[in-house]
Design a protein around this motif. Sequence first.
Motif, mmCIF file in Angstrom:
data_model
loop_
_atom_site.group_PDB
_atom_site.id
_atom_site.type_symbol
_atom_site.label_atom_id
_atom_site.label_comp_id
_atom_site.label_asym_id
_atom_site.label_seq_id
_atom_site.Cartn_x
_atom_site.Cartn_y
_atom_site.Cartn_z
ATOM 1 N N LYS A 106 5.309 1.039 2.019
ATOM 2 C CA LYS A 106 5.386 -0.126 2.892
ATOM 3 C C LYS A 106 5.606 -1.379 2.063
ATOM 4 O O LYS A 106 4.899 -1.616 1.083
ATOM 5 C CB LYS A 106 4.085 -0.253 3.700
ATOM 6 C CG LYS A 106 4.086 -1.338 4.767
ATOM 7 C CD LYS A 106 2.766 -1.284 5.534
ATOM 8 C CE LYS A 106 2.701 -2.305 6.655
ATOM 9 N NZ LYS A 106 1.408 -2.213 7.386
ATOM 10 N N VAL A 108 5.360 -5.337 1.853
ATOM 11 C CA VAL A 108 4.553 -6.347 2.521
ATOM 12 C C VAL A 108 4.932 -7.748 2.039
ATOM 13 O O VAL A 108 4.867 -8.045 0.840
ATOM 14 C CB VAL A 108 3.052 -6.101 2.268
ATOM 15 C CG1 VAL A 108 2.209 -7.180 2.927
ATOM 16 C CG2 VAL A 108 2.648 -4.722 2.770
ATOM 17 N N THR A 141 -0.982 2.614 7.699
ATOM 18 C CA THR A 141 -1.465 2.568 6.319
ATOM 19 C C THR A 141 -0.572 3.423 5.433
ATOM 20 O O THR A 141 -0.468 4.628 5.639
ATOM 21 C CB THR A 141 -2.914 3.083 6.235
ATOM 22 O OG1 THR A 141 -3.742 2.293 7.097
ATOM 23 C CG2 THR A 141 -3.428 2.991 4.807
ATOM 24 N N PRO A 142 0.058 2.823 4.407
ATOM 25 C CA PRO A 142 0.983 3.577 3.551
ATOM 26 C C PRO A 142 0.258 4.237 2.390
ATOM 27 O O PRO A 142 -0.897 3.914 2.086
ATOM 28 C CB PRO A 142 1.915 2.483 3.027
ATOM 29 C CG PRO A 142 1.000 1.288 2.908
ATOM 30 C CD PRO A 142 0.033 1.389 4.059
ATOM 31 N N THR A 145 1.826 0.649 -1.399
ATOM 32 C CA THR A 145 2.159 -0.677 -0.888
ATOM 33 C C THR A 145 2.932 -1.447 -1.955
ATOM 34 O O THR A 145 2.508 -1.504 -3.114
ATOM 35 C CB THR A 145 0.889 -1.465 -0.532
ATOM 36 O OG1 THR A 145 0.169 -0.768 0.482
ATOM 37 C CG2 THR A 145 1.238 -2.862 -0.035
ATOM 38 N N LYS A 147 4.065 -5.124 -2.901
ATOM 39 C CA LYS A 147 3.775 -6.502 -2.547
ATOM 40 C C LYS A 147 4.161 -7.434 -3.695
ATOM 41 O O LYS A 147 4.455 -6.973 -4.799
ATOM 42 C CB LYS A 147 2.303 -6.673 -2.196
ATOM 43 C CG LYS A 147 1.329 -6.315 -3.300
ATOM 44 C CD LYS A 147 -0.110 -6.418 -2.808
ATOM 45 C CE LYS A 147 -1.116 -6.097 -3.879
ATOM 46 N NZ LYS A 147 -2.516 -6.210 -3.391
ATOM 47 N N THR A 175 -0.226 0.984 -5.501
ATOM 48 C CA THR A 175 0.299 -0.381 -5.418
ATOM 49 C C THR A 175 1.407 -0.620 -6.446
ATOM 50 O O THR A 175 1.251 -0.275 -7.616
ATOM 51 C CB THR A 175 -0.806 -1.421 -5.653
ATOM 52 O OG1 THR A 175 -1.870 -1.212 -4.722
ATOM 53 C CG2 THR A 175 -0.273 -2.840 -5.478
#
Length: 274
Positions: A106, A108, A141-142, A145, A147, A175
């Motif tokens: 995902k 973000v 919810t991945p 993420t 970001k 992440t």
Amino acid sequence: MRKQSIPALCCMAAAFVFASCQKNGAKQEVQPNPVSAEVLAQIKANGFSTDNVQKTEDGYLVEGDILLTADQLKEKVISPVLRVANTEQYRTNYLVTALPRVITVKVVNLGTAFVAGTDTAIARYNRLNLRVKFQRITSGTPTITIKGFNQGPSGGYITLGSSGFPTSSGNPYGTIKMNTNQYAYGSNPNVLYVGSVIQHEIGHCIGMRHTDYMDRSYSCGGSAVNEGDGGVGAINIPGTPTGPDANSWMLACSNGGNRTFNANDVIALNYLYH
């Protein structure tokens, strides 16, 4: 992942170096959060470079773009690394397990170039038909993420992105951070370049080390540095050439352009995840 940046007043000369690493011999700055001798010893025992280690809110950033948590450093090193030819492919202590599985990703609060770059990286992995596949989602919810963070040049380099390694439970690192600073990708980011960086960071998330870890001068220049294998051994992947392995997606440094899997990268990924 980092690129080399040479600011002069209001302009930047484009001497790109593929992030993930800092050239050997680059200026070392005083760290605001000194890293203890105990932590440095743990990092070295795990086979990572102890040069320019940075303490962050999530753990310790090593080799320019790899995040190691305190818990990971305390875990017993048990698994081998993998070699490909004279420029080697390396895996970490743990890999993604419970295969086959789909890893959801995902993006973000990042711009369209980062979304398109993520789609580019995902498509490149999925074309290999591995037992680990990737899917970008926009809700829920991945697993991973992606970001942003904003950090300008420091010491002649700018960090493009960072990530970490799989956990002992067999899950990928969760992440990937991508730099939104103007000197990282510019005001109009090139999708293929952004996608190549994300592809590289996903490689870390599923357990890949830098290809030229044993001799970073291969892609970064400077003096040849052999860090050793950290006491975890090395396993050669059959069917790979004996000469240097150019243009791997996991090389420590690059010219800052588009870079995807070469033939030996595919061999390494198939060895681990096919």
